[in-house]
Design an enzyme around this catalytic site. Sequence first.
Site, short mmCIF file in Angstrom:
data_model
loop_
_atom_site.label_atom_id
_atom_site.label_comp_id
_atom_site.label_asym_id
_atom_site.label_seq_id
_atom_site.Cartn_x
_atom_site.Cartn_y
_atom_site.Cartn_z
N GLY A 17 0.84 -1.23 -0.04
CA GLY A 17 0.03 0.13 -0.07
C GLY A 17 0.68 1.16 -0.02
N THR B 15 5.72 1.87 5.81
CA THR B 15 4.28 1.35 6.44
C THR B 15 3.70 2.29 7.09
OG1 THR B 15 2.95 -0.43 7.47
CG2 THR B 15 5.42 -0.20 8.08
N ASP C 126 1.15 1.49 8.80
CA ASP C 126 1.08 0.74 10.11
C ASP C 126 1.81 0.56 10.98
OD1 ASP C 126 -1.15 -0.02 8.69
OD2 ASP C 126 -0.68 -2.12 8.03
N GLY D 77 -5.21 -0.06 9.60
CA GLY D 77 -4.24 -0.98 10.68
C GLY D 77 -4.93 -2.60 10.82
N ARG D 78 -4.13 -3.37 10.06
CA ARG D 78 -4.62 -4.69 10.10
C ARG D 78 -4.64 -5.26 11.42
NH1 ARG D 78 -2.12 -6.13 5.89
NH2 ARG D 78 -3.99 -5.83 4.15
N GLU E 241 -9.88 -0.74 12.01
CA GLU E 241 -10.39 -1.48 11.01
C GLU E 241 -10.10 -3.01 11.26
OE1 GLU E 241 -9.16 -1.32 7.22
OE2 GLU E 241 -6.95 -1.68 7.63
N ARG F 210 -3.63 7.80 4.08
CA ARG F 210 -2.26 7.34 3.59
C ARG F 210 -1.77 8.14 2.22
NH1 ARG F 210 -3.85 1.45 0.89
NH2 ARG F 210 -4.18 2.27 -0.99
#
Lengths: 414, 414
Positions: free
Chosen positions: A15, A143, A145, A190-191, A245, A301
């Site tokens: 991403g 990232t 994240d 944010g996985r 998320e 992002r």
Amino acid sequence: MEKLKGAVLLGQSGGPTSVINASAAGVFLAALDSEYVTDVFGAVHGVKGILNEEFYDMRKEDRAELERLKNTPSSSIGSVRYKLADPAKDDTDYKRLLEVFKKYNIRYFFYNGGNDSMDTANKINEFFKNSGYDCRIMGVPKTIDNDLNGTDHSPGFASAAKYIATTFMELFHDATVYDTKQVTIVEVMGRNAGWLTAAAALAQAKGQGPDLIFLPEQPFDLEFFNKRVEEVVNAKGKAIVAISEGVQTKDGKYIPELFKDLHTDSFGHAQLGGTAQVLAEEIGGKLNVKVRAIEFSLMQRSAAHLASKVDVEEAFNAGKLAVEAAINGESGKMVGFKRISSKPYVMEYVLLPLSLAANHERKVPLEWILPNNEGLTQDFVDYALPLIQGDCKAELEDGLPRFAKLKKVRVAKR
Amino acid sequence: MEKLKGAVLLGQSGGPTSVINASAAGVFLAALDSEYVTDVFGAVHGVKGILNEEFYDMRKEDRAELERLKNTPSSSIGSVRYKLADPAKDDTDYKRLLEVFKKYNIRYFFYNGGNDSMDTANKINEFFKNSGYDCRIMGVPKTIDNDLNGTDHSPGFASAAKYIATTFMELFHDATVYDTKQVTIVEVMGRNAGWLTAAAALAQAKGQGPDLIFLPEQPFDLEFFNKRVEEVVNAKGKAIVAISEGVQTKDGKYIPELFKDLHTDSFGHAQLGGTAQVLAEEIGGKLNVKVRAIEFSLMQRSAAHLASKVDVEEAFNAGKLAVEAAINGESGKMVGFKRISSKPYVMEYVLLPLSLAANHERKVPLEWILPNNEGLTQDFVDYALPLIQGDCKAELEDGLPRFAKLKKVRVAKR
């Protein structure tokens, strides 16, 4: 170690972020300036472009436009989500990569991405080493994240965090404007790691943030969520909620999954989204108040207009240092950041083994999370605040950002 | 005309914007500077606060904080959505307002809002005039929708337009990063007028905008929508669509309404939202491509960090001029903007009858809309571009905006 002469190749992966192009600028400009670099290639859509021998000739670009990449969001040469097989099971792709690298005399390879990309770079590095092909392979971290292992933080996180903190402050003002009861649920990317959602705590520290913060580091309980939101609405009339998320129930179920089927991407990651929407519908029905679900979506992002100066500079330097280290003989490493102090902010660039970063996810320490989803401790604020300092954005042209314009000249296939 | 001595009262109404507080700063600072003004009151939640005798004493505020209102988003003294009855049918509220105005000797009343608010101000003005109560009532325009009649544009629109154009440019880079087919549908606010969605054309003019733009000025046809998106995806691999939340079919149905029940707010307006989501699901199933629905939601009206300098200055001046005009004897007017030229941008402040602005919606001229939803003509770009010029945002404190901090001291009830 002897200096190796050959072509430099950069691939962007995963991403995009507001500053992945700043790292690209660092790689390209350092490569163009080196006497050991014969060619400077950009892979068209990461490793997929390499497999297809699709490269941009970065020597054909204007230097001023490459400088502008520092403030241009997203992945300018194209990204990819493509996971290489385990070479012990299927080495087809690796053999093909070796063939292409040899054909174009690529001796320096930089892969700019997150955990999966560091894993890819690591596997290629091992395969090339075992094949006896001398190629310096370096990871450049990226990232939003912020979950890359071994490094204090990763380029992309700070700018997204600045977007999230600033936007929560603005939403705080908007969402409290009427004298009616209202619940606002904001979904943040944010996985598995909650760093980005935690950035909402920077707005809290200014007294203009969410009331409740839900991170994926803690199991999600729908009943407790409803209870907490109701308590806040009853006490204050409004509740603003930040939720990742990636939150999951203790059974490992994502929130939208509680309501519908879930699809997965090619890495086996769940395709998320809709968490705020689903919860807003749930709570709206329960409390009979006005609810609004907000997703920061791709804006968080790609909002380069709100990039952190610290982030842009570190992203650029990470790319530049990767090239310099590779020319000096390093390989199989990722550029990482080591924090010396937070007040004042002092940071050292370090080189970490790719294997350390690959596929290990760094999460928000549980001791930084306040009880009852009230937010994050001062430790988190002290950690994150130095990273979002300063503005650094594209100059304006007609009141709008003047992003880099690349010619994107393709390298003739050999 | 004789100068009237008495208190000034400001009310903020309707949906907030990035610059409604800039108008408030203009009203408050001009009022504090006037020798004819005895008190400066802020209505707590607009007309509702007046009915309840709830006022803030703005003389108690630090001047530096009132200056900071220029760059603080949303309605700092609280907004309201409350529609006064037709006084011919029910004059209860009007009588109560008159009573309160007399009790606090309010001789200057400024109402900052959109069509509905101008209607409210107009009705109060008429009622007071008929009652023989000497009070100068002025409208200060505010609406991101830009649909106020009689004025070239309205404060709030330009900053939202700048957010939309900038964000579409950033999304363009993000949404085109993979080599896979993808449809991105972005929903923009705007109930009946498409000005805000049209602002996406400013990103198009930079070659970094949506491929298709759907405004509420034209009837929406689902079949044609699907056909156009498919054409673009087939031609370019990606389709980015800007669509107004307010688009309706020729039968007057909103898009989410095609799929579920619709609620209305207290003005009888439909509560919209979900247009992009519904269409994304529809097109994703039809074309079997990756789709993403994005809503700019509250961010588009509260992103003060991306405010237009032109907008901030005009909003402030509109408030200031309203006070000056009222002190000079004007009443029943709204401050409006008259454009003299676009290149260079020259604008004149004018006073319009409140009745002209009230409840008439100004829409995007049909001749500015390109066929096949391809976007807007150069006329629109020439219209909108001068309005989004320049940056003007709150100073940073710890890398985050330092918004105004008001003491909000309540006026003792009399």
